[in-house]
Design a protein around this motif. Sequence first.
Motif, short mmCIF file in Angstrom:
data_model
loop_
_atom_site.label_atom_id
_atom_site.label_comp_id
_atom_site.label_asym_id
_atom_site.label_seq_id
_atom_site.Cartn_x
_atom_site.Cartn_y
_atom_site.Cartn_z
N GLY A 204 0.93 -1.20 0.11
CA GLY A 204 -0.14 -0.06 -0.03
C GLY A 204 0.78 1.34 -0.10
N PRO A 205 0.38 2.23 0.15
CA PRO A 205 1.06 3.60 0.22
C PRO A 205 2.04 3.74 0.91
N ALA A 206 2.18 3.53 2.25
CA ALA A 206 2.80 3.58 3.16
C ALA A 206 4.40 2.89 2.67
N ASN A 207 4.07 1.88 2.31
CA ASN A 207 5.35 0.87 1.65
C ASN A 207 5.93 1.58 0.62
N GLU A 208 5.00 2.22 -0.26
CA GLU A 208 5.28 2.77 -1.54
C GLU A 208 6.25 4.17 -1.06
N GLN A 209 5.71 4.77 -0.09
CA GLN A 209 6.60 6.12 0.15
C GLN A 209 8.03 5.62 0.88
N TYR A 210 8.04 4.41 1.43
CA TYR A 210 9.11 4.13 2.18
C TYR A 210 10.23 3.52 1.19
N SER A 211 9.50 2.90 0.34
CA SER A 211 10.38 2.27 -0.76
C SER A 211 11.08 3.57 -1.61
N GLU A 212 10.26 4.28 -1.84
CA GLU A 212 10.76 5.47 -2.63
C GLU A 212 11.88 6.20 -1.75
N PHE A 213 11.67 6.42 -0.68
CA PHE A 213 12.66 7.02 0.37
C PHE A 213 13.99 6.21 0.28
N LEU A 214 13.98 5.07 0.25
CA LEU A 214 15.22 4.29 0.17
C LEU A 214 15.85 4.11 -1.16
N ARG A 215 15.01 4.39 -2.27
CA ARG A 215 15.67 4.61 -3.67
C ARG A 215 16.41 6.12 -3.50
N SER A 216 15.83 6.80 -2.96
CA SER A 216 16.26 8.20 -2.88
C SER A 216 17.77 8.00 -2.23
N LYS A 217 17.89 7.33 -1.25
CA LYS A 217 19.07 7.16 -0.53
C LYS A 217 20.13 6.43 -1.55
N ILE A 218 19.77 5.52 -2.13
CA ILE A 218 20.72 4.89 -3.01
C ILE A 218 21.16 5.71 -3.95
N MET B 34 8.86 -4.55 -3.79
CA MET B 34 8.75 -3.50 -2.74
C MET B 34 9.77 -3.90 -1.51
N PHE B 35 10.10 -2.79 -0.86
CA PHE B 35 10.73 -2.92 0.64
C PHE B 35 9.88 -3.86 1.19
N SER B 36 10.92 -4.93 2.01
CA SER B 36 10.08 -5.74 2.88
C SER B 36 9.35 -6.75 2.42
N SER B 37 9.45 -6.97 0.96
CA SER B 37 9.16 -8.23 0.56
C SER B 37 10.38 -9.31 0.55
N LYS B 38 11.35 -8.94 1.00
CA LYS B 38 12.58 -10.06 1.39
C LYS B 38 13.09 -9.09 2.61
N ARG B 39 13.65 -10.04 3.53
CA ARG B 39 14.36 -9.50 4.36
C ARG B 39 15.55 -8.61 4.04
N PRO B 40 15.72 -7.29 4.58
CA PRO B 40 16.42 -6.43 3.61
C PRO B 40 18.05 -6.80 4.06
N PRO B 41 18.97 -6.62 3.31
CA PRO B 41 20.13 -6.92 3.46
C PRO B 41 20.67 -5.77 4.31
N CYS B 42 21.48 -5.78 5.20
CA CYS B 42 22.11 -4.72 6.04
C CYS B 42 23.67 -4.58 5.73
N GLU B 43 24.02 -3.41 5.02
CA GLU B 43 25.35 -3.03 4.70
C GLU B 43 25.82 -2.05 5.24
N ASN B 44 27.27 -2.23 4.79
CA ASN B 44 28.44 -1.51 5.55
C ASN B 44 29.32 -0.93 4.39
N GLY B 45 28.73 0.15 3.78
CA GLY B 45 29.64 0.65 2.96
C GLY B 45 29.45 -0.02 1.32
N TYR B 46 28.09 -0.70 1.10
CA TYR B 46 28.01 -1.26 -0.18
C TYR B 46 27.73 -0.45 -1.18
#
Length: 537
Positions: free
Chosen positions: A296-310, A329-341
């Motif tokens: 839904g829209p909340a997930n879409e908002q957050y997915s777009e936020f993350l895209r902007s970070k990338i 969409m974000f959260s459809s998989k366990r998100p990889p946690c990165e360190n300088g990726y």
Amino acid sequence: MPPPEQEAAVEQFDAIIIGAGVTGLYALYRLRERGFSVRLFDEGAGVGGTWYWNRYPGARFDSESYTYGYSFSEELLQEWDWQDHYAGQPEVERYLNHVADKFDLRQDIRLSSRVRSATYREAEARWDVQLDNGLRSRARFLVAAVGILSAHYVPDFEGLESFEGAWCHTGRWPAEGMDLAGKRVGVIGTGSTGVQLVPEIAGEVSALTVFQRTPNYCVPLRNRPIDAQTQQRIKATYADIFQKCSQSPGGFMYQFDQRSAMEVSPEERQEQFERLWMEPGFTKWLANFYDVMMSGPANEQYSEFLRSKIRAYVEDPILAETLVPNDHMFSSKRPPCENGYYEVFNRANVTLVDVREAPIERITPKGIRTRDADYELDVIVFATGYDAVTGALDRMDIRGEGGQTLREKFAGGPRTYLGIQSVGFPNLFTLNAAQPGGNYVRVVEPLVDWVVDCIAHMREREFTRISPTPGAEEEWTNHVLAASVAKTLRTGADSWLLGANIPGKARVLLSPPDSALEMRLRRAQIAESGYAGFLLC
Ligand code: N01
């Protein structure tokens, strides 16, 4: 039937456990505590399961160390000092070795012992287990603690045998390490593993080529060492930490923000996204507005936020777009946690190859050929994941009543009751199919406790055989199938959780669709009712 002299050499136990990872070690501890005789077999030369095999540079927890460790022993909790908030593989392996030593588990563990087959002997209601080396043992109960992600998967690329360099899968990283310094290295796969590995080796190799099929939403882990004061605080508040974990759906110590992302102002929403972004680990996921985890829209908002970070991390805008996920969409998989990726892709010695655009055609003696180009490599690393859950069971020849194989029975996805047991395979507990996603040890401890209580209950009542009723198995399997086709975030991505990463594998949820919390409550009710849905005799 083996001849009598061989029969005499067959050792007898109450229970045999397969797997010396966190689940198997705990099952051994608990069963022995209740007075059962137990033997545990593991293919590895050391204990630790996942944490024994995954020695690749960068392998690390994505759960806080102190929420992941065992909770059953106050002494263990107080004596073990976690070094990092998110411990790396060497520390986790040391911890699990410490557990094995402290609780004297090794006397019942046989390492370098791969189970080749397990056959149910109906007349005796016992399992006959045979190792690769021919050694046989028998037990009333068989506990498959073989892990969710342990059967490593190397795609069937043509020409791999012709490759003149070195190669390995991250899940079989050699104990002596891989010699990568100054080499031209190719990494295939950009899941959690590839994302952890890539920044660790980028500075050491002469050239790094990353072969990406699907970009992910990677979030910063923000690991740091645990200082003395924090160490003290953690030790003083373990009860509270575990209480919080037990109340959350997946066994993490976070609770969702009960507000919808859409009921607050855009400024407030952005402020929360940015604030959580600066926090460590899965806070960004599990302490966020609750509906970020829903379609839904909340997930879409957050997915777009993350895209902007990338996009902000990567200097070349065209390259950045290749790293931005658009097909799930974000959260459809366990998100990889990165360190300088993401920053790695700004380096001159790192190349990203989009293999969705130009697929890998074959491995050549000199490297990897995609549709568009040849990449010369000295080393190929397969960070290509796992044949999840059923893969580890399939690699053994498990035969139940009437000679039926578990492989056949699970061909269309696990047919079980609660993931725990299957009709036709009495006294076999498939713990890896019964684990909902979440914070692994928090999910596993109550599951093991339930199984051990069940076995103790059988001994008390002098039962020798437990198996689900056909009706209970049917109902549960239909429940899983329905969740597998429901339109939810979880089913919206092609992930290992659905078997979608393995060509030809049935697309079915491989873990219970319900949360760890729901599963724990459900199992408790079942035990209280005298094991409704199971036949004990
Ligand atoms: O495996 P994956 P993983 N050609 O299956 C690619 C846990 N974990 O080992 O996405 C080209 O996620 C594949 O591409 P695609 C965690 O739960 C935890 O990384 O299928 N590429 C993908 O990029 C995680 O979810 C930690 O299109 C191919 C990659 O290989 C789970 O383990 C650390 C390919 C595989 O990604 C699995 O993660 C590591 C092909 N033929 C893992 N086949 C912690 O932080 C596959 N790929 C605790």
